[in-house]
Design a protein around this motif. Structure first.
Motif, PDB file in Angstrom:
ATOM      1  N   ALA A 165       0.839  -1.204   0.000  1.00  0.00           N
ATOM      2  CA  ALA A 165       0.000   0.000   0.000  1.00  0.00           C
ATOM      3  C   ALA A 165       0.873   1.252   0.000  1.00  0.00           C
ATOM      4  CB  ALA A 165      -0.912  -0.001   1.219  1.00  0.00           C
ATOM      5  N   LEU A 169      -0.836   7.593   0.646  1.00  0.00           N
ATOM      6  CA  LEU A 169      -2.255   7.664   0.293  1.00  0.00           C
ATOM      7  C   LEU A 169      -3.178   8.001   1.479  1.00  0.00           C
ATOM      8  CD1 LEU A 169      -3.834   7.551  -2.333  1.00  0.00           C
ATOM      9  CD2 LEU A 169      -4.228   5.113  -1.930  1.00  0.00           C
ATOM     10  N   PRO A 170      -2.934   7.443   2.681  1.00  0.00           N
ATOM     11  CA  PRO A 170      -3.855   7.761   3.779  1.00  0.00           C
ATOM     12  C   PRO A 170      -4.016   9.267   4.004  1.00  0.00           C
ATOM     13  CG  PRO A 170      -2.485   5.894   4.386  1.00  0.00           C
ATOM     14  CD  PRO A 170      -1.945   6.419   3.078  1.00  0.00           C
ATOM     15  N   VAL A 173      -6.461  10.624   1.407  1.00  0.00           N
ATOM     16  CA  VAL A 173      -7.897  10.314   1.465  1.00  0.00           C
ATOM     17  C   VAL A 173      -8.551  10.887   2.724  1.00  0.00           C
ATOM     18  CG1 VAL A 173      -7.641   8.198   0.103  1.00  0.00           C
ATOM     19  CG2 VAL A 173      -7.813   8.026   2.560  1.00  0.00           C
ATOM     20  N   PHE A 174      -7.743  11.224   3.725  1.00  0.00           N
ATOM     21  CA  PHE A 174      -8.335  11.846   4.922  1.00  0.00           C
ATOM     22  C   PHE A 174      -8.246  13.366   4.886  1.00  0.00           C
ATOM     23  CE2 PHE A 174      -7.141   7.555   6.533  1.00  0.00           C
ATOM     24  CZ  PHE A 174      -8.440   7.091   6.637  1.00  0.00           C
TER      25      PHE A 174
ATOM     26  N   GLY B  81     -14.411  11.223   7.836  1.00  0.00           N
ATOM     27  CA  GLY B  81     -13.797  10.228   8.698  1.00  0.00           C
ATOM     28  C   GLY B  81     -12.359  10.572   8.936  1.00  0.00           C
ATOM     29  N   SER B  82     -11.687   9.733   9.699  1.00  0.00           N
ATOM     30  CA  SER B  82     -10.287   9.990  10.040  1.00  0.00           C
ATOM     31  C   SER B  82      -9.540   8.674   9.969  1.00  0.00           C
ATOM     32  CB  SER B  82     -10.200  10.559  11.454  1.00  0.00           C
ATOM     33  OG  SER B  82     -10.718   9.596  12.368  1.00  0.00           O
ATOM     34  N   PRO B  86     -12.230   5.705   9.797  1.00  0.00           N
ATOM     35  CA  PRO B  86     -12.433   6.036   8.376  1.00  0.00           C
ATOM     36  C   PRO B  86     -13.876   5.824   7.936  1.00  0.00           C
ATOM     37  CG  PRO B  86     -11.249   3.962   8.602  1.00  0.00           C
ATOM     38  CD  PRO B  86     -11.370   4.531   9.985  1.00  0.00           C
ATOM     39  N   GLN B  90     -13.480   6.115   2.418  1.00  0.00           N
ATOM     40  CA  GLN B  90     -12.035   6.331   2.602  1.00  0.00           C
ATOM     41  C   GLN B  90     -11.318   4.991   2.738  1.00  0.00           C
ATOM     42  OE1 GLN B  90     -12.857   9.001   5.888  1.00  0.00           O
ATOM     43  NE2 GLN B  90     -11.924  10.725   4.786  1.00  0.00           N
ATOM     44  N   PHE B  93     -11.105   3.362  -0.671  1.00  0.00           N
ATOM     45  CA  PHE B  93     -10.079   3.989  -1.516  1.00  0.00           C
ATOM     46  C   PHE B  93      -8.690   3.467  -1.126  1.00  0.00           C
ATOM     47  CE2 PHE B  93     -11.499   7.529  -4.355  1.00  0.00           C
ATOM     48  CZ  PHE B  93     -12.863   7.273  -4.255  1.00  0.00           C
ATOM     49  N   LEU B  94      -8.467   3.259   0.169  1.00  0.00           N
ATOM     50  CA  LEU B  94      -7.177   2.697   0.590  1.00  0.00           C
ATOM     51  C   LEU B  94      -7.073   1.236   0.168  1.00  0.00           C
ATOM     52  CD1 LEU B  94      -6.826   4.296   4.143  1.00  0.00           C
ATOM     53  CD2 LEU B  94      -5.581   4.904   2.049  1.00  0.00           C
ATOM     54  N   ILE B 109     -14.029  11.876  -3.315  1.00  0.00           N
ATOM     55  CA  ILE B 109     -14.665  11.127  -2.219  1.00  0.00           C
ATOM     56  C   ILE B 109     -15.937  11.855  -1.758  1.00  0.00           C
ATOM     57  CG2 ILE B 109     -14.351  10.382   0.186  1.00  0.00           C
ATOM     58  CD1 ILE B 109     -11.377   9.782  -0.593  1.00  0.00           C
TER      59      ILE B 109
END
Lengths: 704, 160
Positions: A165, A169-170, A173-174, B81-82, B86, B90, B93-94, B109
């Protein structure tokens, strides 16, 4: 006894330029390669995990910093894994060997009794109470690499070769502050540049009062020669002022690209430097038949999703610059050269931006910030280009004309191949001598660099992939390096590979058709390279290629192949599409041999991205001129949308080979040609000019 | 003379004072409220990098004047989310590694959230149509659409 070092390690021999053990349990990998959306930092962490025997979670990456990392030039040309990985692997192998040597000395044993598990040193499989961090103070890494450390064999890989992974990326997306655009420095001001339209243009008048009114907030002007910027601690105010400035600043000596200069064929009659390569001029006598066709491609924009951004701070005689460019060391050299500051008084730090796909506005935005910062010592300056500014002023990939001439033997196979190319340069990067845009507006602007292109030893610019990999007895390239261009041109993903592969792989299909042969069988009949044969055969199998599919039905299939630069990854592509009013892509199959793959999912992601971007270029993209660049936004420069993207199947073969081959740009050329060939199959008529617009489809049908 | 505008962001009441009431919501989020997840892409409401939910509807906010937001509810990517909690989108997507440079992802998103809120079982074509208001330049489209499908399935099964 020293061993030969991989290129980047030979250039950066000191081992402490590659790794640090900053605190117990932590490893920092230093790399000159930078993240541009391709996942390279994750791949480097994977490599480090295997070569050092530590868990991925212990590894932090510091990349692209003139004060800390190796100088690996540009992150470009699909070379990070092919060459950069070899350097990092050897550096880490040397480092691992030094630690084992020190541990053996401490423990009074033979290093062969030792192994490492997650940084802990084991003696005959039992804890020795030593680890990297207990020994770090005793192992001197301020020494040169010897190249003698044993790199892990493929059979020992644990993380290399496993889909991993993405580390970055995290945050994305957050919604974390993941990009240079999100950087905030204390006391920072925002700046927008009022761009000089062209080299030599000078400011006539500035209606400061009108610009201030438009800003609806307090702004100041910064001016040095014809370099003009507005600054404020209110970003909204500089955005408004920057947009309004076009109406309130007049310029003299303006030169704007004309509509008549937009198409590639305009290049044919321009001054050029002729650069011949390959076989001597052909004796036509024995050939029974000859083939000639001309293919063109217009100017393209990188069109990065974020406009370029740069930050700078000039304090106590030192200039710090933050940038998302592809090469911090070349940028430092260019800033020194063009702004008149000693390089050792400049530090350049990479911070991620959006995908760049080559030389976009990043270097120039950094230079803009530096120029403003030099006028405002002690104040951090953030420049973010406006969307229109990015479209107008980013360097474009040049338009190209490619003429293929082939002589054919009695079986219809090419015996002699000429690829004649008209193209401006693909290399106006600052590291290739190109100017920084803002510097051209300063008093005593730097001279234009002499005409040049990327050296053929580095894959060439306009000549990239102009030589077919096929078994053809005589091959030659004639490159006309056009020296007069209406706009600045430079590197975009694959450089000349896309137009060259489009031309030669469409020509191969035309030759197959003339010979009455199936395009797959025809290619195989002139392909000796076993790895090339393998990807062609693989993709044909994936797509269930039907040699007898009828042409002209409105549904078409096309195949194309290339080995990127003739020395990186092999990719073969089959495209299936439908042509009615528009061209609609239905499916794409891709087989790629990239040799050793560090992160298979990452490689597939890059190959898919290359396919989609190339499809967008081929179907939709061309920079328009109309008394200036007329492609100003996403409506005047549309790109492929979600509803237009085809299903894509990618398979990697031969992934455990010893040597990795770069993949990032491998699919750009074959995708373009496979689409061209599929359109021809669907229509029963050939279109040789890109992009494949509705008008060109209609014209091809009428001609038929 | 500054004017004050009251609205909610991610469920919290905010009050911002601005001289220029035309200031785009995007600039307020990023420069006044420190929410950097909503990105600037074009300033022209074309690319979707700045997509947020305003009273539940997906809206590009790079040219949306702050006065028009007064009294409304804004949800940004940070509100979904976090890392610790999440949102299924999210997480999907990961799981699908749906992104390359990632600059477009916040907006995408948010667009996907709006889609799933009104249509829990979208077809691939419906997902594509909903995401046509966003641009991805790196070519991660298929992964992104797979991630949205995956999140939809998880949410239908009661995962959120």
């Amino acid at each position: 006894m020293n061993a030969p070092l991989p290129g980047p390690l030979a250039d950066n021999r000191r081992l402490d330029r590659w790794v640090a053990f900053p605190a117990p349990g932590q490893v920092t990998i230093l790399t000159g390669r930078v993240e541009i959306g391709q996942g390279v930092l994750t791949a480097m962490a994977q490599i480090a995990a295997d070569e050092l025997d530590v868990a991925m979670t212990r590894i932090a990456i510091r990349s692209g910093d003139t004060e800390a990392t190796p100088n690996e030039g540009y992150t470009a040309g699909s070379q990070s894994i092919q060459f950069g990985a070899a350097a990092l692997r050897q550096a880490l192998a040397d480092i691992r060997a030094l630690f084992l040597e020190k541990a053996a000395q401490m423990l009074g044993c033979d290093a062969r009794e030792l192994s490492i598990v997650d940084g802990q040193i084991l003696r005959n499989g039992v804890s020795s109470a030593q680890d990297y961090w207990s020994l770090a103070g005793m192992v001197n890494l301020a020494v040169d690499a010897t190249g003698t450390g044993a790199r892990k064999a493929a059979s020992e890989f644990k993380t290399i070769g496993a889909s991993t992974a993405r580390l970055d990326l995290p945050g994305k997306v957050f919604g974390a502050p993941a990009f240079i655009h999100d950087m905030k420095l204390d006391g920072m001001v925002h700046a927008r540049v009022v761009r000089q339209p062209n080299r030599g243009a000078s400011i006539g008048s500035i209606d400061e009062a009108a610009i201030k009114r438009a800003a609806k907030g307090a702004i100041d002007f910064v001016r040095n020669g014809d370099f003009l910027a507005v600054i404020s601690n209110d970003e909204t105010a500089v955005d408004l002022a920057g947009a309004a400035a076009a109406d309130h600043v007049t310029w003299q000596n303006v030169e704007a690209p004309a509509a008549s200069q937009q198409e590639a064929r305009w290049l044919l009659q321009r001054p050029a430097i002729d650069r011949p390569f390959g076989a001597p001029p052909s004796p036509d006598a024995q050939a029974t038949e000859r083939f000639e066709a001309t293919y063109t491609r217009g100017y393209l924009a990188h069109a990065s999703i974020s406009p370029s951004c740069g930050l700078a701070l000039y304090k106590n005689g030192h200039l710090d610059v933050w940038t998302h460019c592809q090469g911090v060391f070349p940028l430092r050299a260019a800033l020194a050269r063009e702004l008149g500051i000693a390089a050792d008084k400049i530090s350049v730090h990479h911070v991620q931006g959006s995908g760049c796909y080559g030389h976009n506005g990043a270097d120039d935005a950094a230079a803009d910030a530096a120029i403003v910062a030099l006028q405002k010592p002690g104040i951090p300056v953030r420049v973010r280009w406006r969307r229109e500014e990015e479209f107008v002023y980013e360097p474009k990939t040049p338009a190209m004309v490619v003429t293929v001439r082939a002589l054919l033997d009695e079986t219809g196979k090419p015996s002699d191949w000429t690829q004649e190319i008209w193209s401006p340069t693909h290399n106006l990067r600052p590291g290739g001598g190109g100017n920084l845009l803002g510097a051209l507006a300063l008093p005593n602007p730097p001279p234009a660099p002499p005409p040049n292109d990327v050296p053929e030893a580095n894959g060439g610019g306009a000549t990239r992939n102009a030589e077919p990999l096929y078994a053809i007895p005589a091959k030659r390239i004639l490159h006309h390096l056009v020296t007069e261009t209406p706009i600045r041109t430079s590197a975009l993903r694959g450089l000349g590979a896309m137009p060259n592969v489009f031309a030669l792989e469409c020509a191969i299909d035309e030759l197959a058709e003339r010979a009455g042969a199936d395009p797959v069988a025809y290619r195989l009949s002139i392909t000796a390279d076993v790895r090339a044969r393998a990807v062609i055969e693989k993709v044909a199998a994936m797509a269930r290629w039907d040699a007898n599919a009828p042409a002209g039905t409105g549904i078409g299939r096309g195949i194309a192949f290339a080995r990127y630069k003739n020395k990186a990854a092999y990719s073969a592509i089959v495209v299936e599409l439908q042509v009615d009013e528009d061209i609609r892509l239905r499916r794409v199959w891709c087989a790629t041999d990239a040799g050793l793959v560090v992160n298979p999912d990452g490689a597939v992601n890059q190959l898919e991205g290359g396919i989609i971007q190339s499809a967008s270029w081929v179907l939709k993209e061309q920079v328009r001129f109309d008394n200036g660049v007329a492609s100003l936004d996403w409506e005047t420069y549309p790109v492929l949308k979600f509803s237009e993207v085809p299903a894509i199947d990618v398979e990697l073969i031969n992934t455990r080979d010893e040597i990795p081959l770069g993949v990032g740009e491998a699919t750009a050329g074959p995708t373009a040609a496979a689409i061209g060939n599929a359109v021809s199959h669907a229509l029963g008529a050939r279109i040789r000019d890109l992009p494949l617009t509705r008008e060109r489809v209609m014209a091809a049908l009428l001609k038929e | 003379m500054p004017r004050t505008f009251d609205f909610t962001v991610n469920g919290k009441a905010v009050s911002v004072s601005l001289d220029n009431e035309e200031t785009p919501l995007l600039d307020v989020l990023r420069n006044k409220l420190g929410l950097m997840g909503t990105r600037f892409g074009c300033g022209l409401e074309q690319c979707g990098c700045c997509m947020v939910l305003i009273d539940g509807e997906p809206e590009k906010c790079c040219a949306k004047p702050v006065w028009s937001i007064a009294g409304k509810s804004v949800i940004t990517i940070e509100g979904l989310g976090s890392a610790e909690r999440p949102h299924p989108l999210q997480q999907a997507f990961l799981d699908e590694q749906a992104g390359q440079c990632g600059y477009c992802l916040s907006g995408i998103i948010v667009s996907a959230k709006a889609l799933l809120d009104r249509n829990p079982s979208p077809t691939r074509a419906e997902i594509a149509a909903a995401l046509d208001s966003n641009i991805c330049r790196c070519g991660s489209h298929n992964r992104i659409m797979r991630a949205v499908e995956k999140a939809a399935a998880i949410m239908r099964a009661g995962g959120a």
